[in-house]
Write a protein that holds these residues in place. Structure first.
Motif, PDB file in Angstrom:
ATOM      1  N   SER A  44    -128.232  -2.661   5.299  1.00 24.78           N
ATOM      2  CA  SER A  44    -129.666  -2.840   5.524  1.00 24.78           C
ATOM      3  C   SER A  44    -130.503  -1.799   4.799  1.00 24.78           C
ATOM      4  O   SER A  44    -131.653  -2.058   4.438  1.00 24.78           O
ATOM      5  CB  SER A  44    -129.983  -2.793   7.022  1.00 24.78           C
ATOM      6  OG  SER A  44    -129.660  -1.522   7.566  1.00 24.78           O
ATOM      7  N   VAL A  45    -129.921  -0.615   4.571  1.00 20.54           N
ATOM      8  CA  VAL A  45    -130.654   0.416   3.827  1.00 20.54           C
ATOM      9  C   VAL A  45    -130.125   0.565   2.410  1.00 20.54           C
ATOM     10  O   VAL A  45    -130.647   1.371   1.630  1.00 20.54           O
ATOM     11  CB  VAL A  45    -130.617   1.782   4.558  1.00 20.54           C
ATOM     12  CG1 VAL A  45    -131.234   1.669   5.930  1.00 20.54           C
ATOM     13  CG2 VAL A  45    -129.199   2.324   4.652  1.00 20.54           C
ATOM     14  N   GLY A  46    -129.049  -0.187   2.071  1.00 19.45           N
ATOM     15  CA  GLY A  46    -128.523  -0.163   0.712  1.00 19.45           C
ATOM     16  C   GLY A  46    -127.909   1.158   0.306  1.00 19.45           C
ATOM     17  O   GLY A  46    -127.966   1.535  -0.863  1.00 19.45           O
ATOM     18  N   ARG A  47    -127.283   1.857   1.258  1.00 21.73           N
ATOM     19  CA  ARG A  47    -126.737   3.189   0.971  1.00 21.73           C
ATOM     20  C   ARG A  47    -125.315   3.322   1.515  1.00 21.73           C
ATOM     21  O   ARG A  47    -124.923   2.636   2.455  1.00 21.73           O
ATOM     22  CB  ARG A  47    -127.611   4.263   1.611  1.00 21.73           C
ATOM     23  CG  ARG A  47    -129.032   4.298   1.096  1.00 21.73           C
ATOM     24  CD  ARG A  47    -129.155   5.050  -0.192  1.00 21.73           C
ATOM     25  NE  ARG A  47    -130.386   4.715  -0.906  1.00 21.73           N
ATOM     26  CZ  ARG A  47    -130.782   5.311  -2.018  1.00 21.73           C
ATOM     27  NH1 ARG A  47    -130.044   6.258  -2.554  1.00 21.73           N
ATOM     28  NH2 ARG A  47    -131.889   4.936  -2.622  1.00 21.73           N
ATOM     29  N   TYR A  48    -124.569   4.255   0.898  1.00 21.49           N
ATOM     30  CA  TYR A  48    -123.249   4.624   1.390  1.00 21.49           C
ATOM     31  C   TYR A  48    -123.171   6.142   1.450  1.00 21.49           C
ATOM     32  O   TYR A  48    -123.921   6.858   0.775  1.00 21.49           O
ATOM     33  CB  TYR A  48    -122.139   4.085   0.478  1.00 21.49           C
ATOM     34  CG  TYR A  48    -122.067   4.789  -0.872  1.00 21.49           C
ATOM     35  CD1 TYR A  48    -121.288   5.925  -1.065  1.00 21.49           C
ATOM     36  CD2 TYR A  48    -122.807   4.321  -1.965  1.00 21.49           C
ATOM     37  CE1 TYR A  48    -121.238   6.574  -2.290  1.00 21.49           C
ATOM     38  CE2 TYR A  48    -122.764   4.964  -3.192  1.00 21.49           C
ATOM     39  CZ  TYR A  48    -121.979   6.088  -3.346  1.00 21.49           C
ATOM     40  OH  TYR A  48    -121.947   6.738  -4.548  1.00 21.49           O
ATOM     41  N   HIS A  49    -122.275   6.646   2.277  1.00 23.17           N
ATOM     42  CA  HIS A  49    -122.054   8.093   2.351  1.00 23.17           C
ATOM     43  C   HIS A  49    -120.665   8.337   2.913  1.00 23.17           C
ATOM     44  O   HIS A  49    -120.233   7.662   3.841  1.00 23.17           O
ATOM     45  CB  HIS A  49    -123.095   8.772   3.248  1.00 23.17           C
ATOM     46  CG  HIS A  49    -122.938  10.269   3.314  1.00 23.17           C
ATOM     47  ND1 HIS A  49    -123.468  11.109   2.361  1.00 23.17           N
ATOM     48  CD2 HIS A  49    -122.289  11.072   4.198  1.00 23.17           C
ATOM     49  CE1 HIS A  49    -123.163  12.358   2.664  1.00 23.17           C
ATOM     50  NE2 HIS A  49    -122.452  12.370   3.777  1.00 23.17           N
ATOM     51  N   CYS A  50    -119.940   9.291   2.321  1.00 22.79           N
ATOM     52  CA  CYS A  50    -118.645   9.705   2.845  1.00 22.79           C
ATOM     53  C   CYS A  50    -118.828  10.993   3.626  1.00 22.79           C
ATOM     54  O   CYS A  50    -119.287  12.002   3.073  1.00 22.79           O
ATOM     55  CB  CYS A  50    -117.626   9.915   1.723  1.00 22.79           C
ATOM     56  SG  CYS A  50    -116.051  10.561   2.346  1.00 22.79           S
ATOM     57  N   PHE A  51    -118.440  10.964   4.892  1.00 26.10           N
ATOM     58  CA  PHE A  51    -118.567  12.147   5.734  1.00 26.10           C
ATOM     59  C   PHE A  51    -117.385  13.094   5.566  1.00 26.10           C
ATOM     60  O   PHE A  51    -117.312  14.110   6.244  1.00 26.10           O
ATOM     61  CB  PHE A  51    -118.716  11.722   7.196  1.00 26.10           C
ATOM     62  CG  PHE A  51    -120.025  11.049   7.481  1.00 26.10           C
ATOM     63  CD1 PHE A  51    -121.145  11.791   7.764  1.00 26.10           C
ATOM     64  CD2 PHE A  51    -120.142   9.675   7.426  1.00 26.10           C
ATOM     65  CE1 PHE A  51    -122.365  11.176   8.003  1.00 26.10           C
ATOM     66  CE2 PHE A  51    -121.352   9.047   7.670  1.00 26.10           C
ATOM     67  CZ  PHE A  51    -122.462   9.808   7.957  1.00 26.10           C
ATOM     68  N   GLY A  52    -116.473  12.745   4.659  1.00 24.96           N
ATOM     69  CA  GLY A  52    -115.363  13.631   4.367  1.00 24.96           C
ATOM     70  C   GLY A  52    -115.611  14.494   3.142  1.00 24.96           C
ATOM     71  O   GLY A  52    -115.412  15.703   3.170  1.00 24.96           O
ATOM     72  N   CYS A  53    -116.082  13.859   2.044  1.00 23.80           N
ATOM     73  CA  CYS A  53    -116.286  14.615   0.798  1.00 23.80           C
ATOM     74  C   CYS A  53    -117.750  14.766   0.426  1.00 23.80           C
ATOM     75  O   CYS A  53    -118.079  15.525  -0.493  1.00 23.80           O
ATOM     76  CB  CYS A  53    -115.531  13.960  -0.356  1.00 23.80           C
ATOM     77  SG  CYS A  53    -116.189  12.340  -0.870  1.00 23.80           S
ATOM     78  N   GLY A  54    -118.651  14.038   1.113  1.00 28.75           N
ATOM     79  CA  GLY A  54    -120.080  14.202   0.863  1.00 28.75           C
ATOM     80  C   GLY A  54    -120.660  13.297  -0.191  1.00 28.75           C
ATOM     81  O   GLY A  54    -121.866  13.333  -0.430  1.00 28.75           O
ATOM     82  N   GLU A  55    -119.829  12.467  -0.857  1.00 29.07           N
ATOM     83  CA  GLU A  55    -120.363  11.559  -1.861  1.00 29.07           C
ATOM     84  C   GLU A  55    -121.250  10.505  -1.191  1.00 29.07           C
ATOM     85  O   GLU A  55    -120.927  10.001  -0.118  1.00 29.07           O
ATOM     86  CB  GLU A  55    -119.239  10.853  -2.617  1.00 29.07           C
ATOM     87  CG  GLU A  55    -118.446  11.748  -3.556  1.00 29.07           C
ATOM     88  CD  GLU A  55    -119.209  12.078  -4.824  1.00 29.07           C
ATOM     89  OE1 GLU A  55    -120.336  11.578  -4.992  1.00 29.07           O
ATOM     90  OE2 GLU A  55    -118.683  12.847  -5.645  1.00 29.07           O
ATOM     91  N   GLY A  56    -122.363  10.167  -1.844  1.00 29.91           N
ATOM     92  CA  GLY A  56    -123.241   9.153  -1.275  1.00 29.91           C
ATOM     93  C   GLY A  56    -124.274   8.704  -2.286  1.00 29.91           C
ATOM     94  O   GLY A  56    -124.478   9.336  -3.329  1.00 29.91           O
ATOM     95  N   GLY A  57    -124.929   7.603  -1.977  1.00 31.59           N
ATOM     96  CA  GLY A  57    -125.967   7.101  -2.874  1.00 31.59           C
ATOM     97  C   GLY A  57    -126.195   5.617  -2.662  1.00 31.59           C
ATOM     98  O   GLY A  57    -125.872   5.055  -1.620  1.00 31.59           O
ATOM     99  N   ASP A  58    -126.736   4.964  -3.698  1.00 27.63           N
ATOM    100  CA  ASP A  58    -127.014   3.535  -3.621  1.00 27.63           C
ATOM    101  C   ASP A  58    -125.996   2.770  -4.464  1.00 27.63           C
ATOM    102  O   ASP A  58    -124.994   3.329  -4.913  1.00 27.63           O
ATOM    103  CB  ASP A  58    -128.446   3.227  -4.062  1.00 27.63           C
ATOM    104  CG  ASP A  58    -128.720   3.637  -5.508  1.00 27.63           C
ATOM    105  OD1 ASP A  58    -127.769   4.041  -6.219  1.00 27.63           O
ATOM    106  OD2 ASP A  58    -129.883   3.550  -5.945  1.00 27.63           O
ATOM    107  N   VAL A  59    -126.250   1.499  -4.702  1.00 28.59           N
ATOM    108  CA  VAL A  59    -125.282   0.668  -5.405  1.00 28.59           C
ATOM    109  C   VAL A  59    -125.108   1.122  -6.857  1.00 28.59           C
ATOM    110  O   VAL A  59    -124.005   1.032  -7.412  1.00 28.59           O
ATOM    111  CB  VAL A  59    -125.718  -0.820  -5.334  1.00 28.59           C
ATOM    112  CG1 VAL A  59    -127.007  -1.053  -6.117  1.00 28.59           C
ATOM    113  CG2 VAL A  59    -124.615  -1.740  -5.809  1.00 28.59           C
ATOM    114  N   PHE A  60    -126.171   1.656  -7.469  1.00 30.88           N
ATOM    115  CA  PHE A  60    -126.051   2.158  -8.839  1.00 30.88           C
ATOM    116  C   PHE A  60    -125.181   3.415  -8.877  1.00 30.88           C
ATOM    117  O   PHE A  60    -124.338   3.580  -9.749  1.00 30.88           O
ATOM    118  CB  PHE A  60    -127.432   2.465  -9.418  1.00 30.88           C
ATOM    119  CG  PHE A  60    -128.368   1.291  -9.433  1.00 30.88           C
ATOM    120  CD1 PHE A  60    -127.947   0.049  -9.869  1.00 30.88           C
ATOM    121  CD2 PHE A  60    -129.673   1.421  -8.999  1.00 30.88           C
ATOM    122  CE1 PHE A  60    -128.810  -1.039  -9.879  1.00 30.88           C
ATOM    123  CE2 PHE A  60    -130.549   0.346  -8.998  1.00 30.88           C
ATOM    124  CZ  PHE A  60    -130.107  -0.883  -9.434  1.00 30.88           C
TER     125      PHE A  60
END
Length: 652
Positions: free
Chosen positions: A56-72
């Motif tokens: 719904s917000v078009g985002r991802y985030h890993c709570f283990g390594c900190g990587e995150g962002g949008d589909v691009f």
């Protein structure tokens, strides 16, 4: 040269591209609460899923390594694309016509990003090879396929083609389509000789090798002619697209079945993959010119969703809870060596690992040809645990009719058993080993214990506990790092996970970012001192700068998070993404509106309590006889705040 892609076009691509579909091509995602998905992080090795996606917000985030962002961001990090390449790639998929600020209404077709150019060149090459398979000169290739019982429809399904004899047939074809010499060299489609470039594959049957998205990234080719002095199998060299340690042939066809059945069958060649799929074993894949290794294991684990939960438990029915990784090998010495290499990768899986070897040593292709598709299915169904196969292979090298042979076999096999990290399996294998050797179980147990006291080379997981090592640092699967501690950007102290105020502020910002449509107006009335935690105060400032929750109501969750990120300093942006996908303690969709309102009201109430305490403290410090007006003003302020809190609670 074309200029920058227009912002409105970028936004439209982001809006149309479903982030969960793009990520699911690489990672198996499972529901994790209302509007949230979770899987194993593709950017670091982990045992428990800590990779959150909130469509719904078009985002991802890993709570283990900190990587995150949008589909691009995901495509840029996962596939090595530049930003423009990622936008162009998705625009082509979702049907958005891109416009450029300085280059007219459309970017010229001969100037896309470099990676896309290489992908396009491979696609054209695959089409060329497939067309050549039907030409008169390809008769030896068709005969080779027919001898293995592959029909024309089978070749079309797998894209099998023929590289014609001659030095530059493909080269001339691709250059005629506008591809340059440097591009063809970078793609690994041609080789450099003393007199110029020439086709890398000539006079061979060719299989296109695709990534999980279905894009052709390389080729494998088999020798046909006796005068061909090259190796029997020749693959694409290492290129920006093709990394042999990560490539699995057939993954594009098998990925959905792997995710659905929680099973992967690893075979040894291209024709084995074809035979397996055509026999109904649609989870078969193969490595390409290299042994199955750590990077291959990561790809498989992500697709299987291989986690600690139930991993490696084999049921009485013969199925395995938590998934199966099945290796097929020839029955010869090379196959046994391959099994030993696979054994070294076993500890990377929670899924149960097996070996499937036909009694007469035939591979799936030969088995299908000799006995039909059911024999291939039976091969997979008759698999044995990898530990059992490797240990029995060790024992085959000793004469067990002699005392010396039995002792030597015990000393060789004991470290294998000691290396089984599942504490429930280890005693069972001690009993089995004692039976195979014809020795006393206590004697075997003592030798295994002695072997276990030797420091292990691998610090893999203990399947019985589901914990991880430092190298494979995971999470507790709650959407937060272990212990609940939030990694803060440089310059911002990490929030204390034990602080109830920090937790309340974290939850309030999460619901404001994820569900702005349900946020009460009282949130936008909060002052700059409403957040005590420095990290969350910085996020709140970005929320205010973006126009507050009222703006979120107007534009919707995805655009709202983008607005906040646009206003957030670089050090704060990762926190915004993290909050936008964080798990919420409410898993009933119908209850979300009331939950969001309650969380915000709770934060406002917490702030009012803090202000009441401060007002009372100030009032107690004042002497009404010395400054009656100041005392009256302080008393009035206390009364006003208490009245506000009372009204808030009455309307809750």
């Amino acid at each position: 040269m074309a200029g920058i892609i227009r912002r409105e076009d970028v936004d439209e691509v982001r809006e149309r591209a479903r982030i969960e579909e793009v990520i699911s091509a690489h990672v198996t995602l499972k529901p994790a609460g209302v509007g949230s998905l979770k899987g194993l992080c593709p950017f670091h090795d982990e045992r428990s899923p800590s990779f959150n996606v909130r469509p719904s917000v078009g985002r991802y985030h890993c709570f283990g390594c900190g990587e995150g962002g949008d589909v691009f961001t995901f495509l840029m990090k996962m596939d090595g694309m530049g930003f423009a390449e990622a936008v162009e790639h998705l625009a082509a998929q979702v049907g958005v016509q891109l416009r450029y600020e300085d280059g007219g209404p459309q970017r010229p077709r001969d100037e896309p990003g470099k990676r896309q150019r290489l992908l396009d060149a491979h696609r054209v090459a695959a089409e060329f090879y497939a067309e050549q398979l039907m030409t008169p000169g390809a008769a030896p290739a068709r005969r080779m396929l027919a001898e293995r019982s592959f029909e024309r429809a089978d070749a079309e399904l797998f894209g099998v083609g023929y590289a014609p004899q001659g030095w530059d047939n493909l080269t001339r074809h691709l250059q005629g389509r506008g591809y340059t010499r440097d591009e063809l060299l970078a793609a690994g489609l041609v080789s450099q000789g003393q007199r110029g470039v020439y086709d890398r594959f000539r006079g061979r049957v060719v299989w296109p090798i695709r990534d999980v998205t279905g894009g052709v990234i390389g080729f494998g080719a088999r020798r046909l002619y006796d005068d061909d002095q090259g190796p029997k199998y020749l693959n694409t060299p290492e290129t920006p697209l093709y990394k042999k340690s990560q490539v699995l042939y057939g993954i594009d066809l098998a990925k959905r079945e792997i995710a659905k059945d929680k099973q992967v069958v690893i075979v040894e060649g291209y024709t084995d993959v074809m035979a397996a799929h055509l026999s109904g074993v649609t989870t078969a894949v193969a490595t390409c010119g290299t042994a199955f290794g750590a990077d291959h294991a990561k790809v498989v684990r992500r697709l299987m969703g291989d986690t600690a939960v139930g991993g490696g438990l084999q049921l009485r029915s013969g199925t395995s809870l938590g998934g199966e990784v099945i290796f097929t090998f020839d029955g010869d010495e090379a196959g046994k060596k391959a099994a030993n290499r696979a054994y070294s990768e076993d500890q990377r899986f929670y899924a149960q690992t097996f070996v499937a070897v036909a009694d007469d040593g035939m591979d799936p292709c030969d088995l299908r040809l000799a006995r039909g598709p059911e024999a291939v299915k039976s091969l997979v169904k008759g698999r044995v645990p990898l530990f059992q196969f490797v240990i029995q292979t060790d024992l085959d090298g000793f004469d067990l009719d002699t005392a010396e042979g039995r002792v030597g076999a015990l000393r060789t096999a004991a470290p294998r058993v000691a290396g089984i990290r599942d504490s429930a399996l280890r005693p069972e294998y001690v009993r089995m080993l004692a039976g195979w050797l014809g020795m006393d179980e206590r004697t075997v147990g003592r030798e295994v214990q002695r072997a276990a006291s030797t420091p292990a080379r691998d610090s893999g997981p203990d399947r019985s506990s589901g914990t991880t090592t430092a190298a494979g640092r995971g999470t507790a699967g709650t959407g937060e790092p272990r212990g609940g501690e939030a990694p803060a950007p440089p310059g911002l102290p990490a929030p204390d996970p034990r602080d109830p105020v920090a937790r309340a502020e974290h939850l309030a910002l999460a619901v404001v970012l994820q569900y702005p449509q349900h946020v009460p107006e009282t949130f936008d009335e909060l002052g700059p001192d409403a957040f005590l935690t420095p990290a969350w105060r910085a996020v709140h400032e970005s929320v205010v700068a973006a126009g507050g929750a009222v703006t979120g109501k107007a534009v919707g969750p995805a655009a709202w998070v983008d607005e906040v990120l646009d206003r957030a300093p670089d050090v704060v942006a990762p926190l915004v993404t993290r909050l936008a996908v964080a798990d919420l303690p409410e898993d009933r969709e119908a209850a979300i509106p009331g939950f969001v309102e309650g969380v915000v009201r709770g934060l406002v109430d917490l702030g009012l309590n803090r202000r009441i305490a401060q007002a009372r403290s100030r009032l107690q410090r004042l002497d009404p006889s010395a400054d009656f007006e100041a005392y009256q003003a302080a008393f009035a302020e206390l009364t006003r705040i208490e009245s506000t809190r009372r009204a808030l609670r009455e309307t809750a």
